[in-house]
Motif scaffolding. Structure first.
Motif, PDB file in Angstrom:
ATOM      1  N   ARG A  60       5.028  -7.437   4.341  1.00 50.69           N
ATOM      2  CA  ARG A  60       5.185  -7.345   2.892  1.00 50.69           C
ATOM      3  C   ARG A  60       6.343  -8.214   2.420  1.00 50.69           C
ATOM      4  O   ARG A  60       6.213  -8.996   1.481  1.00 50.69           O
ATOM      5  CB  ARG A  60       5.413  -5.883   2.501  1.00 50.69           C
ATOM      6  CG  ARG A  60       5.614  -5.655   1.016  1.00 50.69           C
ATOM      7  CD  ARG A  60       5.929  -4.203   0.740  1.00 50.69           C
ATOM      8  NE  ARG A  60       5.984  -3.911  -0.691  1.00 50.69           N
ATOM      9  CZ  ARG A  60       6.325  -2.735  -1.201  1.00 50.69           C
ATOM     10  NH1 ARG A  60       6.633  -1.741  -0.380  1.00 50.69           N
ATOM     11  NH2 ARG A  60       6.352  -2.557  -2.507  1.00 50.69           N
ATOM     12  N   ALA A 113      -1.987 -12.636   1.583  1.00 45.36           N
ATOM     13  CA  ALA A 113      -2.578 -11.315   1.354  1.00 45.36           C
ATOM     14  C   ALA A 113      -3.803 -11.100   2.235  1.00 45.36           C
ATOM     15  O   ALA A 113      -3.971 -10.028   2.837  1.00 45.36           O
ATOM     16  CB  ALA A 113      -2.943 -11.155  -0.125  1.00 45.36           C
ATOM     17  N   GLY A 117      -3.565  -8.799   5.411  1.00 47.61           N
ATOM     18  CA  GLY A 117      -4.463  -7.655   5.264  1.00 47.61           C
ATOM     19  C   GLY A 117      -5.423  -7.528   6.432  1.00 47.61           C
ATOM     20  O   GLY A 117      -5.813  -6.411   6.806  1.00 47.61           O
ATOM     21  N   GLY A 120      -4.118  -5.418   9.045  1.00 45.12           N
ATOM     22  CA  GLY A 120      -4.182  -3.988   8.753  1.00 45.12           C
ATOM     23  C   GLY A 120      -5.437  -3.325   9.273  1.00 45.12           C
ATOM     24  O   GLY A 120      -5.466  -2.100   9.462  1.00 45.12           O
ATOM     25  N   ALA A 129      -7.142  -0.788   4.457  1.00 47.96           N
ATOM     26  CA  ALA A 129      -6.607  -2.132   4.673  1.00 47.96           C
ATOM     27  C   ALA A 129      -6.861  -3.028   3.461  1.00 47.96           C
ATOM     28  O   ALA A 129      -5.999  -3.842   3.081  1.00 47.96           O
ATOM     29  CB  ALA A 129      -7.223  -2.743   5.929  1.00 47.96           C
ATOM     30  N   TRP A 132      -4.393  -2.078   0.759  1.00 49.48           N
ATOM     31  CA  TRP A 132      -3.075  -2.613   1.097  1.00 49.48           C
ATOM     32  C   TRP A 132      -3.001  -4.111   0.802  1.00 49.48           C
ATOM     33  O   TRP A 132      -2.020  -4.604   0.236  1.00 49.48           O
ATOM     34  CB  TRP A 132      -2.785  -2.333   2.560  1.00 49.48           C
ATOM     35  CG  TRP A 132      -1.389  -2.651   2.988  1.00 49.48           C
ATOM     36  CD1 TRP A 132      -0.305  -1.827   2.971  1.00 49.48           C
ATOM     37  CD2 TRP A 132      -0.927  -3.903   3.527  1.00 49.48           C
ATOM     38  NE1 TRP A 132       0.812  -2.479   3.448  1.00 49.48           N
ATOM     39  CE2 TRP A 132       0.456  -3.755   3.800  1.00 49.48           C
ATOM     40  CE3 TRP A 132      -1.535  -5.125   3.803  1.00 49.48           C
ATOM     41  CZ2 TRP A 132       1.231  -4.781   4.331  1.00 49.48           C
ATOM     42  CZ3 TRP A 132      -0.772  -6.148   4.328  1.00 49.48           C
ATOM     43  CH2 TRP A 132       0.588  -5.976   4.588  1.00 49.48           C
ATOM     44  N   ALA A 133      -4.044  -4.854   1.163  1.00 48.65           N
ATOM     45  CA  ALA A 133      -4.063  -6.300   0.927  1.00 48.65           C
ATOM     46  C   ALA A 133      -4.125  -6.612  -0.564  1.00 48.65           C
ATOM     47  O   ALA A 133      -3.444  -7.532  -1.045  1.00 48.65           O
ATOM     48  CB  ALA A 133      -5.257  -6.924   1.659  1.00 48.65           C
ATOM     49  N   THR A 213       1.753  -1.574  -2.093  1.00 54.17           N
ATOM     50  CA  THR A 213       1.734  -1.999  -0.687  1.00 54.17           C
ATOM     51  C   THR A 213       2.490  -1.026   0.214  1.00 54.17           C
ATOM     52  O   THR A 213       3.378  -1.406   0.974  1.00 54.17           O
ATOM     53  CB  THR A 213       2.346  -3.417  -0.556  1.00 54.17           C
ATOM     54  OG1 THR A 213       2.022  -4.192  -1.707  1.00 54.17           O
ATOM     55  CG2 THR A 213       1.785  -4.119   0.679  1.00 54.17           C
TER      56      THR A 213
END
Length: 255
Positions: A60, A113, A117, A120, A129, A132-133, A213
């Protein structure tokens, strides 16, 4: 006027690729995986959860650092090479130039990203995932828009970088500052009340990046559609506000 904006966005993205930004992203991915894997071997319990949390936090910060640094240095290079003056001399509104730059930087933010991602997926279900991305992408968009505003306003690399990272850090901790201020004690002095009011006022102006995130989405898989809606709404509002402020400053410049 869409064609000139898309052309500016294309060359902005092409500049990033020619500067080996993709290789830098891949190197940061490899470094983050290596560090998290090393700590995974040291952990006695919940090693996989620790690895996911650390990997999410490092990636991040790496994505935000790369995007903010490239946005500011790219615009500084363009100003030093008189590219901005050349573009402003063309028969097109200044809003087209700004939209093109923001679109190019926004497309650039998709690179870390998507790649980060993808990592993830080794720790979380695809839906978590992807959330999050997407959240990382929105976070990078906000930072990129603020970086453009800082560079147009301050015109110097170091102050713009300092302002961008100060903004990001404050937006990350503003929620914690509110909790500390209001939960300190039941009886507060006048100075403490004034300070809390100032923090609350600042919280109204800043995006709550502490809600973006989050590593617990990768660890405990608790992301939801409400998180997605909140993140998308905040991103749309703050990117639009920063773009409007940057456009005002761009029109104010005598180029």
């Amino acid at each position: 006027m869409m064609q000139p904006a898309l052309t500016i966005a294309h060359y902005t993205l092409l500049e990033a690729l020619r500067n080996r930004l993709l290789w830098l992203v891949l190197m940061m991915m490899a470094g983050a995986v290596a560090v998290s894997g090393f700590l995974n071997e040291l952990a006695l319990t919940e090693s996989r959860q620790l690895q996911a949390a650390l990997l999410g936090a490092v990636l991040r910060f790496a994505a935000v650092f790369l995007v903010a640094t490239f946005v500011i240095t790219s615009m500084a290079r363009e100003a030093n090479d008189k590219g901005l003056e050349l573009l402003m001399a063309l028969p097109m509104p200044r809003a087209v130039y700004l939209f093109g730059k923001l679109a190019g930087f926004g497309a650039l933010a998709m690179l870390p990203a998507l790649l980060f991602g993808a990592l993830g997926l080794f720790f979380a279900p695809p839906a978590q995932a992807a959330l999050w991305a997407f959240s990382l992408l929105c976070e990078c968009w906000i930072v990129a828009a603020f970086g453009v505003l800082c560079m147009l306003t301050l015109n110097q690399v170091l102050p713009a970088l300092a302002a961008s990272f100060a903004f990001y850090l404050l937006a990350r901790v503003i929620g914690a500052l509110q909790l500390l201020g209001h939960g300190a004690s039941t009886v507060q002095s006048g100075g403490q009340q004034v300070l809390n009011a100032g923090i609350d006022g600042l919280a109204l102006l800043l995006p709550h990046l502490d809600q973006f995130t989050r590593s617990d989405w990768l660890v405990y898989h608790r992301g939801s559609g409400a998180d997605l809606t909140t993140i998308a709404a905040q991103t749309a509002i703050y990117v639009a506000l920063m773009a409007a402020a940057a456009l005002f400053d761009l029109h104010r410049k005598a180029i």
